[in-house]
Design a protein around this motif. Sequence first.
Motif, PDB file in Angstrom:
ATOM      1  N   LEU A 227      -0.028   5.746  -7.262  1.00  0.00           N
ATOM      2  CA  LEU A 227      -1.018   4.759  -7.714  1.00  0.00           C
ATOM      3  C   LEU A 227      -2.166   4.706  -6.707  1.00  0.00           C
ATOM      4  O   LEU A 227      -1.938   4.869  -5.506  1.00  0.00           O
ATOM      5  CB  LEU A 227      -0.386   3.370  -7.807  1.00  0.00           C
ATOM      6  N   ILE A 228      -3.361   4.456  -7.194  1.00  0.00           N
ATOM      7  CA  ILE A 228      -4.507   4.287  -6.292  1.00  0.00           C
ATOM      8  C   ILE A 228      -4.677   2.800  -6.020  1.00  0.00           C
ATOM      9  O   ILE A 228      -4.960   2.030  -6.942  1.00  0.00           O
ATOM     10  CB  ILE A 228      -5.805   4.848  -6.926  1.00  0.00           C
ATOM     11  N   PRO A 229      -4.475   2.359  -4.764  1.00  0.00           N
ATOM     12  CA  PRO A 229      -4.678   0.939  -4.497  1.00  0.00           C
ATOM     13  C   PRO A 229      -6.161   0.586  -4.432  1.00  0.00           C
ATOM     14  O   PRO A 229      -6.957   1.335  -3.870  1.00  0.00           O
ATOM     15  CB  PRO A 229      -4.004   0.725  -3.133  1.00  0.00           C
ATOM     16  N   LEU A 230      -6.490  -0.520  -5.035  1.00  0.00           N
ATOM     17  CA  LEU A 230      -7.834  -1.086  -4.881  1.00  0.00           C
ATOM     18  C   LEU A 230      -7.647  -2.224  -3.881  1.00  0.00           C
ATOM     19  O   LEU A 230      -7.167  -3.305  -4.233  1.00  0.00           O
ATOM     20  CB  LEU A 230      -8.341  -1.567  -6.242  1.00  0.00           C
ATOM     21  N   PHE A 231      -7.945  -1.925  -2.630  1.00  0.00           N
ATOM     22  CA  PHE A 231      -7.647  -2.847  -1.534  1.00  0.00           C
ATOM     23  C   PHE A 231      -8.792  -3.855  -1.358  1.00  0.00           C
ATOM     24  O   PHE A 231      -9.947  -3.469  -1.172  1.00  0.00           O
ATOM     25  CB  PHE A 231      -7.439  -2.053  -0.236  1.00  0.00           C
ATOM     26  N   CYS A 232      -8.443  -5.143  -1.443  1.00  0.00           N
ATOM     27  CA  CYS A 232      -9.478  -6.191  -1.365  1.00  0.00           C
ATOM     28  C   CYS A 232      -9.503  -6.831   0.020  1.00  0.00           C
ATOM     29  O   CYS A 232      -8.456  -7.070   0.631  1.00  0.00           O
ATOM     30  CB  CYS A 232      -9.207  -7.293  -2.382  1.00  0.00           C
TER      31      CYS A 232
ATOM     32  N   ASP B 264      -3.629   2.556   9.750  1.00  0.00           N
ATOM     33  CA  ASP B 264      -2.402   3.339   9.892  1.00  0.00           C
ATOM     34  C   ASP B 264      -2.205   4.351   8.766  1.00  0.00           C
ATOM     35  O   ASP B 264      -1.204   5.064   8.734  1.00  0.00           O
ATOM     36  CB  ASP B 264      -1.169   2.418   9.957  1.00  0.00           C
ATOM     37  N   LEU B 265      -3.142   4.383   7.833  1.00  0.00           N
ATOM     38  CA  LEU B 265      -2.995   5.331   6.718  1.00  0.00           C
ATOM     39  C   LEU B 265      -3.281   6.748   7.190  1.00  0.00           C
ATOM     40  O   LEU B 265      -3.992   6.951   8.171  1.00  0.00           O
ATOM     41  CB  LEU B 265      -3.990   4.990   5.601  1.00  0.00           C
ATOM     42  N   THR B 266      -2.757   7.711   6.444  1.00  0.00           N
ATOM     43  CA  THR B 266      -3.148   9.096   6.696  1.00  0.00           C
ATOM     44  C   THR B 266      -4.487   9.327   5.990  1.00  0.00           C
ATOM     45  O   THR B 266      -4.885   8.539   5.113  1.00  0.00           O
ATOM     46  CB  THR B 266      -2.113  10.074   6.105  1.00  0.00           C
ATOM     47  N   ALA B 267      -5.136  10.419   6.361  1.00  0.00           N
ATOM     48  CA  ALA B 267      -6.417  10.734   5.716  1.00  0.00           C
ATOM     49  C   ALA B 267      -6.216  10.898   4.211  1.00  0.00           C
ATOM     50  O   ALA B 267      -7.042  10.452   3.402  1.00  0.00           O
ATOM     51  CB  ALA B 267      -6.993  12.004   6.323  1.00  0.00           C
ATOM     52  N   ASP B 268      -5.104  11.508   3.816  1.00  0.00           N
ATOM     53  CA  ASP B 268      -4.827  11.714   2.389  1.00  0.00           C
ATOM     54  C   ASP B 268      -4.659  10.390   1.658  1.00  0.00           C
ATOM     55  O   ASP B 268      -5.088  10.240   0.514  1.00  0.00           O
ATOM     56  CB  ASP B 268      -3.531  12.522   2.222  1.00  0.00           C
ATOM     57  N   GLN B 269      -4.005   9.445   2.319  1.00  0.00           N
ATOM     58  CA  GLN B 269      -3.820   8.130   1.685  1.00  0.00           C
ATOM     59  C   GLN B 269      -5.172   7.421   1.548  1.00  0.00           C
ATOM     60  O   GLN B 269      -5.490   6.873   0.501  1.00  0.00           O
ATOM     61  CB  GLN B 269      -2.837   7.279   2.502  1.00  0.00           C
ATOM     62  N   LEU B 270      -5.958   7.456   2.617  1.00  0.00           N
ATOM     63  CA  LEU B 270      -7.264   6.780   2.532  1.00  0.00           C
ATOM     64  C   LEU B 270      -8.126   7.394   1.430  1.00  0.00           C
ATOM     65  O   LEU B 270      -8.837   6.689   0.714  1.00  0.00           O
ATOM     66  CB  LEU B 270      -8.013   6.842   3.876  1.00  0.00           C
ATOM     67  N   LYS B 271      -8.015   8.705   1.284  1.00  0.00           N
ATOM     68  CA  LYS B 271      -8.788   9.412   0.259  1.00  0.00           C
ATOM     69  C   LYS B 271      -8.470   8.869  -1.135  1.00  0.00           C
ATOM     70  O   LYS B 271      -9.318   8.858  -2.021  1.00  0.00           O
ATOM     71  CB  LYS B 271      -8.413  10.902   0.344  1.00  0.00           C
ATOM     72  N   ASN B 272      -7.230   8.414  -1.311  1.00  0.00           N
ATOM     73  CA  ASN B 272      -6.810   7.875  -2.605  1.00  0.00           C
ATOM     74  C   ASN B 272      -6.841   6.352  -2.605  1.00  0.00           C
ATOM     75  O   ASN B 272      -5.907   5.693  -3.061  1.00  0.00           O
ATOM     76  CB  ASN B 272      -5.406   8.370  -2.935  1.00  0.00           C
ATOM     77  N   THR B 273      -7.895   5.801  -2.061  1.00  0.00           N
ATOM     78  CA  THR B 273      -8.014   4.349  -1.942  1.00  0.00           C
ATOM     79  C   THR B 273      -9.406   3.924  -2.388  1.00  0.00           C
ATOM     80  O   THR B 273     -10.385   4.630  -2.143  1.00  0.00           O
ATOM     81  CB  THR B 273      -7.800   3.934  -0.454  1.00  0.00           C
ATOM     82  N   VAL B 274      -9.465   2.787  -3.052  1.00  0.00           N
ATOM     83  CA  VAL B 274     -10.755   2.153  -3.362  1.00  0.00           C
ATOM     84  C   VAL B 274     -10.732   0.814  -2.637  1.00  0.00           C
ATOM     85  O   VAL B 274      -9.683   0.172  -2.539  1.00  0.00           O
ATOM     86  CB  VAL B 274     -10.918   1.952  -4.885  1.00  0.00           C
ATOM     87  N   ILE B 275     -11.879   0.415  -2.105  1.00  0.00           N
ATOM     88  CA  ILE B 275     -11.958  -0.860  -1.377  1.00  0.00           C
ATOM     89  C   ILE B 275     -12.836  -1.818  -2.177  1.00  0.00           C
ATOM     90  O   ILE B 275     -13.798  -1.386  -2.835  1.00  0.00           O
ATOM     91  CB  ILE B 275     -12.553  -0.631   0.030  1.00  0.00           C
ATOM     92  N   ALA B 276     -12.485  -3.088  -2.161  1.00  0.00           N
ATOM     93  CA  ALA B 276     -13.388  -4.095  -2.745  1.00  0.00           C
ATOM     94  C   ALA B 276     -13.660  -5.161  -1.695  1.00  0.00           C
ATOM     95  O   ALA B 276     -12.719  -5.714  -1.112  1.00  0.00           O
ATOM     96  CB  ALA B 276     -12.764  -4.728  -3.985  1.00  0.00           C
ATOM     97  N   TYR B 277     -14.940  -5.406  -1.448  1.00  0.00           N
ATOM     98  CA  TYR B 277     -15.325  -6.530  -0.586  1.00  0.00           C
ATOM     99  C   TYR B 277     -15.568  -7.745  -1.482  1.00  0.00           C
ATOM    100  O   TYR B 277     -16.446  -7.718  -2.342  1.00  0.00           O
ATOM    101  CB  TYR B 277     -16.591  -6.204   0.210  1.00  0.00           C
TER     102      TYR B 277
ATOM    103  N   LEU C 200       0.851  -1.204   0.000  1.00  0.00           N
ATOM    104  CA  LEU C 200       0.000   0.000   0.000  1.00  0.00           C
ATOM    105  C   LEU C 200       0.882   1.248   0.000  1.00  0.00           C
ATOM    106  O   LEU C 200       0.658   2.180  -0.784  1.00  0.00           O
ATOM    107  CB  LEU C 200      -0.909   0.013   1.234  1.00  0.00           C
ATOM    108  N   LEU C 201       1.899   1.239   0.850  1.00  0.00           N
ATOM    109  CA  LEU C 201       2.765   2.427   0.939  1.00  0.00           C
ATOM    110  C   LEU C 201       3.507   2.675  -0.368  1.00  0.00           C
ATOM    111  O   LEU C 201       3.650   3.815  -0.808  1.00  0.00           O
ATOM    112  CB  LEU C 201       3.728   2.310   2.120  1.00  0.00           C
ATOM    113  N   LYS C 202       3.955   1.600  -1.019  1.00  0.00           N
ATOM    114  CA  LYS C 202       4.637   1.767  -2.318  1.00  0.00           C
ATOM    115  C   LYS C 202       3.664   2.373  -3.333  1.00  0.00           C
ATOM    116  O   LYS C 202       4.040   3.207  -4.161  1.00  0.00           O
ATOM    117  CB  LYS C 202       5.152   0.431  -2.853  1.00  0.00           C
ATOM    118  N   ALA C 203       2.434   1.921  -3.305  1.00  0.00           N
ATOM    119  CA  ALA C 203       1.443   2.453  -4.257  1.00  0.00           C
ATOM    120  C   ALA C 203       1.282   3.960  -4.056  1.00  0.00           C
ATOM    121  O   ALA C 203       1.419   4.744  -5.004  1.00  0.00           O
ATOM    122  CB  ALA C 203       0.101   1.736  -4.075  1.00  0.00           C
ATOM    123  N   TYR C 204       1.038   4.383  -2.806  1.00  0.00           N
ATOM    124  CA  TYR C 204       0.847   5.827  -2.567  1.00  0.00           C
ATOM    125  C   TYR C 204       2.098   6.619  -2.938  1.00  0.00           C
ATOM    126  O   TYR C 204       2.013   7.699  -3.524  1.00  0.00           O
ATOM    127  CB  TYR C 204       0.511   6.081  -1.092  1.00  0.00           C
TER     128      TYR C 204
END
Length: 257
Positions: free
Chosen positions: A121-126, A153-166, A113-117
């Motif tokens: 890159l926007i991580p699509l976290f599954c 543990d992400l910052t708000a800025d990192q979470l903002k650039n994240t997509v989640i997939a369930y 995740l950290l490498k992506a940010y």
Amino acid sequence: MRKKIVAGNWKMNTDKLKGSLLTHTVMEETNPGNFEVIFFPPFPFLSDIALISCQKQGFSLGAQNISEFDNGAFTGEVSAEMIASIPCKYVLVGHSERRMYFNENADVLNKKLLKAYQHGLIPLFCCGEPISERENDNYLDFVSIQIKESLFDLTADQLKNTVIAYEPIWAIGTGKTANPSQAQEMHALIRNVLEEKFDQNLVESIPILYGGSVNSSNASELFSQPDVDGGLVGGASLKAEEFIKIIASMETVLRNK
Ligand code: PGA
């Protein structure tokens, strides 16, 4: 309104020619004006699909994986920097197949995740539970731990650039989809868990996709759920006709909102 997304994860399938044809066909037949369609091809075709997908608005490219390491002596690995240079916009992190077959634990996923940010890159976290956790009625806790250990543990800025997939593991590639209320229950839970740590407005803006045997018959109902912002589609994204219908379902759902 939150961003809506229909993503196709080709996994380790297709070849260069078939993948390019598939992309062309899908792009000719669909017009995702107010949402995004993402192709996740295998590494060797990323550059080819990049040249095609950049030709029309609404289409983007993602990689299925990145290394947890920076460039260097890691034979066979592909770095976030390389992926970003194609350019790719997204990368999958935490897919259950990577967790299961390649032993990617929370520690590895956090590094990815950290490498992506770091490389834009926007991580699509599954995330998603195995059948045993659903049967034991422990599925909500299981997924909330996955969310906490990887995203808290992400910052708000990192979470903002994240997509989640369930993606419930029992629904992936099985033809056994979570029904819309099961999907909605988990998506709402994921939002509630994130709100324990992050600002509510920020959490409200994060797209949460559903994945696991999405097809043209179940897409509309799933995409109509209030906390389901689209789909991460595996098998059905390899068949142009099916994927086109799934994209059309999103168009219809958004038109009727
Ligand atoms: P499936 O795969 O649509 O073939 O179930 C989904 C995924 O693994 O992303």
